[in-house]
Design a protein around this motif. Sequence first.
Motif, PDB file in Angstrom:
ATOM      1  N   THR A 102       0.845  -1.186   0.000  1.00 51.59           N
ATOM      2  CA  THR A 102       0.000   0.000   0.000  1.00 51.59           C
ATOM      3  C   THR A 102       0.888   1.247   0.000  1.00 51.59           C
ATOM      4  N   ALA A 103       0.537   2.232  -0.849  1.00 54.09           N
ATOM      5  CA  ALA A 103       1.490   3.306  -1.172  1.00 54.09           C
ATOM      6  C   ALA A 103       1.193   4.647  -0.509  1.00 54.09           C
ATOM      7  N   TYR A 104       0.434   4.657   0.606  1.00 53.74           N
ATOM      8  CA  TYR A 104       0.075   5.946   1.205  1.00 53.74           C
ATOM      9  C   TYR A 104       1.287   6.696   1.735  1.00 53.74           C
ATOM     10  N   GLY A 105       2.282   5.989   2.242  1.00 52.59           N
ATOM     11  CA  GLY A 105       3.466   6.653   2.789  1.00 52.59           C
ATOM     12  C   GLY A 105       4.183   7.483   1.734  1.00 52.59           C
ATOM     13  N   SER A 106       4.327   6.907   0.547  1.00 45.63           N
ATOM     14  CA  SER A 106       4.994   7.617  -0.548  1.00 45.63           C
ATOM     15  C   SER A 106       4.189   8.837  -0.983  1.00 45.63           C
ATOM     16  N   ALA A 107       2.860   8.704  -1.042  1.00 47.08           N
ATOM     17  CA  ALA A 107       2.016   9.819  -1.474  1.00 47.08           C
ATOM     18  C   ALA A 107       2.077  10.978  -0.478  1.00 47.08           C
ATOM     19  N   LEU A 108       1.955  10.678   0.802  1.00 42.76           N
ATOM     20  CA  LEU A 108       1.989  11.728   1.825  1.00 42.76           C
ATOM     21  C   LEU A 108       3.334  12.443   1.854  1.00 42.76           C
ATOM     22  N   LYS A 109       4.411  11.672   1.756  1.00 46.56           N
ATOM     23  CA  LYS A 109       5.752  12.278   1.763  1.00 46.56           C
ATOM     24  C   LYS A 109       5.944  13.176   0.553  1.00 46.56           C
ATOM     25  N   GLN A 110       5.471  12.724  -0.608  1.00 43.67           N
ATOM     26  CA  GLN A 110       5.633  13.528  -1.814  1.00 43.67           C
ATOM     27  C   GLN A 110       4.878  14.843  -1.709  1.00 43.67           C
ATOM     28  N   ILE A 111       3.686  14.815  -1.116  1.00 42.84           N
ATOM     29  CA  ILE A 111       2.912  16.047  -0.947  1.00 42.84           C
ATOM     30  C   ILE A 111       3.702  17.067  -0.124  1.00 42.84           C
ATOM     31  N   LEU A 112       4.265  16.631   0.994  1.00 43.67           N
ATOM     32  CA  LEU A 112       5.028  17.554   1.833  1.00 43.67           C
ATOM     33  C   LEU A 112       6.269  18.067   1.116  1.00 43.67           C
ATOM     34  N   ASP A 113       6.934  17.194   0.351  1.00 43.40           N
ATOM     35  CA  ASP A 113       8.098  17.640  -0.424  1.00 43.40           C
ATOM     36  C   ASP A 113       7.697  18.700  -1.438  1.00 43.40           C
ATOM     37  N   PHE A 114       6.540  18.500  -2.087  1.00 49.27           N
ATOM     38  CA  PHE A 114       6.077  19.467  -3.076  1.00 49.27           C
ATOM     39  C   PHE A 114       5.684  20.788  -2.420  1.00 49.27           C
ATOM     40  N   ILE A 115       5.082  20.729  -1.229  1.00 50.05           N
ATOM     41  CA  ILE A 115       4.745  21.964  -0.512  1.00 50.05           C
ATOM     42  C   ILE A 115       6.024  22.736  -0.189  1.00 50.05           C
ATOM     43  N   ASP A 116       7.037  22.019   0.292  1.00 48.30           N
ATOM     44  CA  ASP A 116       8.309  22.664   0.648  1.00 48.30           C
ATOM     45  C   ASP A 116       8.953  23.340  -0.558  1.00 48.30           C
ATOM     46  N   SER A 117       8.782  22.741  -1.748  1.00 44.56           N
ATOM     47  CA  SER A 117       9.366  23.342  -2.948  1.00 44.56           C
ATOM     48  C   SER A 117       8.385  24.192  -3.738  1.00 44.56           C
ATOM     49  N   ALA A 118       7.252  24.542  -3.095  1.00 52.83           N
ATOM     50  CA  ALA A 118       6.251  25.467  -3.665  1.00 52.83           C
ATOM     51  C   ALA A 118       5.685  24.989  -5.002  1.00 52.83           C
ATOM     52  N   LYS A 119       5.571  23.671  -5.182  1.00 51.37           N
ATOM     53  CA  LYS A 119       5.000  23.158  -6.429  1.00 51.37           C
ATOM     54  C   LYS A 119       3.522  23.545  -6.568  1.00 51.37           C
ATOM     55  N   ASP A 120       2.832  23.673  -5.440  1.00 47.66           N
ATOM     56  CA  ASP A 120       1.423  24.075  -5.509  1.00 47.66           C
ATOM     57  C   ASP A 120       1.295  25.495  -6.062  1.00 47.66           C
ATOM     58  N   ILE A 121       2.154  26.389  -5.614  1.00 48.21           N
ATOM     59  CA  ILE A 121       2.139  27.760  -6.114  1.00 48.21           C
ATOM     60  C   ILE A 121       2.489  27.786  -7.606  1.00 48.21           C
ATOM     61  N   GLU A 122       3.438  26.959  -8.008  1.00 45.23           N
ATOM     62  CA  GLU A 122       3.859  26.921  -9.409  1.00 45.23           C
ATOM     63  C   GLU A 122       2.744  26.409 -10.329  1.00 45.23           C
ATOM     64  N   ASP A 123       1.815  25.626  -9.785  1.00 45.74           N
ATOM     65  CA  ASP A 123       0.714  25.083 -10.593  1.00 45.74           C
ATOM     66  C   ASP A 123      -0.381  26.109 -10.886  1.00 45.74           C
ATOM     67  N   LEU A 124      -0.400  27.226 -10.181  1.00 42.87           N
ATOM     68  CA  LEU A 124      -1.519  28.168 -10.275  1.00 42.87           C
ATOM     69  C   LEU A 124      -1.775  28.726 -11.674  1.00 42.87           C
ATOM     70  N   PRO A 125      -0.747  29.062 -12.467  1.00 46.65           N
ATOM     71  CA  PRO A 125      -1.042  29.592 -13.807  1.00 46.65           C
ATOM     72  C   PRO A 125      -1.855  28.624 -14.667  1.00 46.65           C
ATOM     73  N   GLU A 126      -1.564  27.319 -14.590  1.00 43.67           N
ATOM     74  CA  GLU A 126      -2.319  26.340 -15.376  1.00 43.67           C
ATOM     75  C   GLU A 126      -3.746  26.171 -14.860  1.00 43.67           C
ATOM     76  N   LEU A 127      -3.970  26.487 -13.586  1.00 45.73           N
ATOM     77  CA  LEU A 127      -5.299  26.324 -12.995  1.00 45.73           C
ATOM     78  C   LEU A 127      -6.178  27.562 -13.156  1.00 45.73           C
ATOM     79  N   ASN A 128      -5.599  28.641 -13.639  1.00 43.21           N
ATOM     80  CA  ASN A 128      -6.303  29.919 -13.702  1.00 43.21           C
ATOM     81  C   ASN A 128      -7.585  29.849 -14.537  1.00 43.21           C
ATOM     82  N   THR A 129      -7.574  29.051 -15.586  1.00 41.70           N
ATOM     83  CA  THR A 129      -8.752  28.956 -16.460  1.00 41.70           C
ATOM     84  C   THR A 129      -9.868  28.133 -15.837  1.00 41.70           C
ATOM     85  N   PHE A 130      -9.533  27.266 -14.881  1.00 38.20           N
ATOM     86  CA  PHE A 130     -10.506  26.312 -14.350  1.00 38.20           C
ATOM     87  C   PHE A 130     -11.018  26.678 -12.955  1.00 38.20           C
TER      88      PHE A 130
END
Length: 229
Positions: free
Chosen positions: A145-173
């Motif tokens: 079961t892969a929940y550990g990998s998913a949760l860790k990746q989310i925190l890594d992406f938050i630390d590297s501001a990947k969520d903020i970087e995604d905003l331009p592509e989400l602007n239309t939706f």
Amino acid sequence: MKIIEHKILTQFSPAIVQFIRIDPEDISKTLLEILKDLMDLSWLSKFDQEFEQKAFRSRANKTIDDIKEKFDKCVNDDISKDAGEYVVSELARETMVSKLKYLDVPLAELLGKKRSGNPGFDFHSQNEITDTVIFGEAKYIADRTAYGSALKQILDFIDSAKDIEDLPELNTFCSRTALERVSDGKKGFSAAFSAKNTSTEKIINNITKRGEFQSLLQYEELILVAVNL
């Protein structure tokens, strides 16, 4: 696919925490249905400019060809890692749209340029009642079961501001209010993962004890999606 469980974990309020378990049922049929959904490019009409539609159509078609090639290699229900993560991503995204009535945003790789490595979150949606953008990460591991990998990746992406970087592509939706709330730290996340024969009770107990889960409770919403693969 079939949604076999949906639990709202009220003990973690004020964060909205939900657990959903999905059975893909017939894998071959599921792969065909996912490809059919991905090839529906009606979302391109949301872009006002013709040059935008052409650009995103080109990106999407390249991604669809890549996904189809990975799916074609799946024989006798033997899912590869790359194909498995697409299945987990798309089923989680579809579930948020159909079950939770959240916003229908195309799979992230259809919107972004194809890059090597792991460039950012796999799927997105929006809780239109609370104006909360959901950033989703999918993980598939064949033997556990892969929940550990998913949760860790989310925190890594938050630390590297990947969520903020995604905003331009989400602007239309997504709504302007929801996107502005993200930049203020008000956002939600979804960890979608392959699940073997582990019971739902054990999965939830194991996840909620993890430090990564506790860290994510500071945000508005957390959706856990287990896919029986």
